[in-house]
Write a protein that holds these residues in place. Structure first.
Motif, mmCIF file in Angstrom:
data_model
loop_
_atom_site.group_PDB
_atom_site.id
_atom_site.type_symbol
_atom_site.label_atom_id
_atom_site.label_comp_id
_atom_site.label_asym_id
_atom_site.label_seq_id
_atom_site.Cartn_x
_atom_site.Cartn_y
_atom_site.Cartn_z
ATOM 1 N N GLU A 1 43.054 26.699 36.187
ATOM 2 C CA GLU A 1 44.063 25.849 36.816
ATOM 3 C C GLU A 1 45.147 25.487 35.812
ATOM 4 O O GLU A 1 46.343 25.540 36.113
ATOM 5 C CB GLU A 1 43.401 24.578 37.366
ATOM 6 C CG GLU A 1 42.603 24.788 38.631
ATOM 7 C CD GLU A 1 43.491 25.240 39.775
ATOM 8 O OE1 GLU A 1 44.557 24.634 39.987
ATOM 9 O OE2 GLU A 1 43.133 26.218 40.438
ATOM 10 N N CYS A 2 44.707 25.095 34.592
ATOM 11 C CA CYS A 2 45.670 24.766 33.543
ATOM 12 C C CYS A 2 46.524 25.976 33.202
ATOM 13 O O CYS A 2 47.717 25.856 32.910
ATOM 14 C CB CYS A 2 44.945 24.277 32.293
ATOM 15 S SG CYS A 2 44.094 22.697 32.495
ATOM 16 N N CYS A 3 45.922 27.156 33.230
ATOM 17 C CA CYS A 3 46.636 28.378 32.869
ATOM 18 C C CYS A 3 47.794 28.627 33.835
ATOM 19 O O CYS A 3 48.896 29.001 33.424
ATOM 20 C CB CYS A 3 45.669 29.560 32.860
ATOM 21 S SG CYS A 3 46.438 31.110 32.359
ATOM 22 N N LYS A 4 47.548 28.408 35.128
ATOM 23 C CA LYS A 4 48.605 28.620 36.121
ATOM 24 C C LYS A 4 49.797 27.714 35.833
ATOM 25 O O LYS A 4 50.950 28.166 35.759
ATOM 26 C CB LYS A 4 48.052 28.350 37.510
ATOM 27 C CG LYS A 4 49.106 28.368 38.602
ATOM 28 C CD LYS A 4 48.514 27.934 39.927
ATOM 29 C CE LYS A 4 49.623 27.813 40.968
ATOM 30 N NZ LYS A 4 49.110 27.340 42.267
ATOM 31 N N LEU A 5 49.532 26.432 35.634
ATOM 32 C CA LEU A 5 50.603 25.476 35.361
ATOM 33 C C LEU A 5 51.251 25.756 34.011
ATOM 34 O O LEU A 5 52.465 25.600 33.843
ATOM 35 C CB LEU A 5 50.043 24.050 35.398
ATOM 36 C CG LEU A 5 49.409 23.622 36.729
ATOM 37 C CD1 LEU A 5 48.785 22.238 36.601
ATOM 38 C CD2 LEU A 5 50.445 23.643 37.849
ATOM 39 N N HIS A 6 50.439 26.180 33.045
ATOM 40 C CA HIS A 6 50.946 26.419 31.694
ATOM 41 C C HIS A 6 51.912 27.602 31.678
ATOM 42 O O HIS A 6 52.962 27.553 31.018
ATOM 43 C CB HIS A 6 49.768 26.676 30.748
ATOM 44 C CG HIS A 6 50.144 26.651 29.301
ATOM 45 N ND1 HIS A 6 50.324 25.476 28.591
ATOM 46 C CD2 HIS A 6 50.395 27.658 28.433
ATOM 47 C CE1 HIS A 6 50.654 25.763 27.350
ATOM 48 N NE2 HIS A 6 50.701 27.087 27.226
#
Length: 336
Positions: free
Chosen positions: A38-43
């Motif tokens: 999830e963090c990767c998508k936003l990052h």
């Protein structure tokens, strides 16, 4: 061969999304940030907005890369410690042990030399004894018999005088001669011994020669000043070459074990992550439920995860940069 320690496969939970595992890392110089999916998508979206590259790799690969760097650095420091230890003046250093080893070898050589010399001396003495005995057969045997006869007779008389019925012994001794021809027997013994000892042998120890032996021993071992600078260079090179060979063997063994482990665990980990982490569409607010990424499709999830897992071969692989670039292109496509 000592094997390099293996890292146990384990994952920490994301502090922002506690239901997700941290499985990725952004290696951009300004980030260096651990990420769940999830963090990767936003990052990645944040990097796209800022126009900066997102350098994404799996947390397993980053962890293994850092571990290898630390392990190899530790080996280099151990090499330096081994070199220092070898040439130190401590009692347990290799240099001092080598010197003591030479002294022990000197002791062993001298002990062996002395033992061999004394054994040879004993054999020579025994040989002389047998030769002398053979040259005088039976001369002393008859005299021994005569002496034993007289001594046994006197012993019986002595016991008779000590007994309670001693009168009979007293009468016998009063009427018998008491000398037993001592003078004649003594003369026979003297003549026999003179003949026996005419060609006898003895051991003569030349103490003055011992000083010469001592002088020779002092020349046998010499303590002198020496420059070990050249030996230092050779020994250092030898240590580094041995460590290099061991490192290559360890790396080959580790790569083989790693490949076998990846083949066994890759599919199981992919299935496990699908079970533990919800698909992206389930974590998007209700107002954006119409959004669906191709990452939400299980088949594509497996492909992406498989591609990322390949980078776990480490930064030493020739194709590491290419795989890393391909992974990031895929992630940009899926998350962008």
């Amino acid at each position: 061969m000592q094997q390099q320690p293996q890292l146990a496969p384990t994952y920490e939970k994301c502090p922002t999304h506690p239901i997700n595992d941290i499985v990725l890392f952004c290696l951009n110089d300004e980030c260096k940030e651990p990420l769940c999916k999830e963090c990767c998508k936003l990052h990645i979206q944040q990097h796209n907005q800022q126009g900066t590259p997102a350098i994404i790799d799996t947390v397993d690969s980053v962890r293994e890369m850092l571990f290898n760097d630390v392990h190899n650095l530790k080996i280099k420091f151990e090499e330096e410690r081994e070199i220092l230890h070898h040439f130190s003046d401590g009692e347990h250093s290799q240099l001092i042990k080598s010197i003591h080893g030479k002294i022990e070898q000197v002791k062993k050589n001298l002990h062996q030399l002395i033992n061999d010399y004394c054994d040879q001396l004993e054999k020579e003495v025994q040989k002389r004894i047998h030769q002398h005995k053979a040259a005088h057969p039976g001369e002393k045997k008859e005299l021994h018999h005569k002496l034993n006869t007289v001594i046994n007779s006197l012993d019986q008389q002595e016991k008779g005088l000590q007994s309670q019925k001693y009168i009979k012994s007293c009468l016998i001794l009063l009427f018998e001669k008491k000398d037993h021809d001592l003078e004649g027997l003594s003369l026979d013994i003297d003549n026999a011994l003179k003949h026996y000892l005419q060609n006898m042998f003895d051991i003569c120890i030349h103490n003055d020669k011992f000083d010469k032996i001592n002088d020779v021993l002092r020349e046998y071992v010499e303590i002198h000043q020496v420059n070990l600078g050249e030996e230092l260079e050779n020994y250092t090179q030898q240590i580094r070459e041995n460590k290099k060979i061991q490192g290559i063997q360890q790396q080959q063994y580790q790569n083989k074990q790693q490949q076998q482990y990846q083949n066994q665990q890759q599919f199981q980990q992919s299935i496990k992550k699908q079970e533990l982490n919800p698909i992206i569409s389930q974590t998007i607010p209700q107002t954006k439920q119409n959004y669906q990424s191709i990452y939400d499709i299980p088949h594509n999830q497996l492909n992406i995860h498989s591609s990322l897992q390949q980078s776990r071969l480490g930064s030493n692989s020739k194709n590491y940069e290419n795989r890393l670039q391909q992974n990031n292109e895929k992630l940009k496509q899926y998350y962008g």
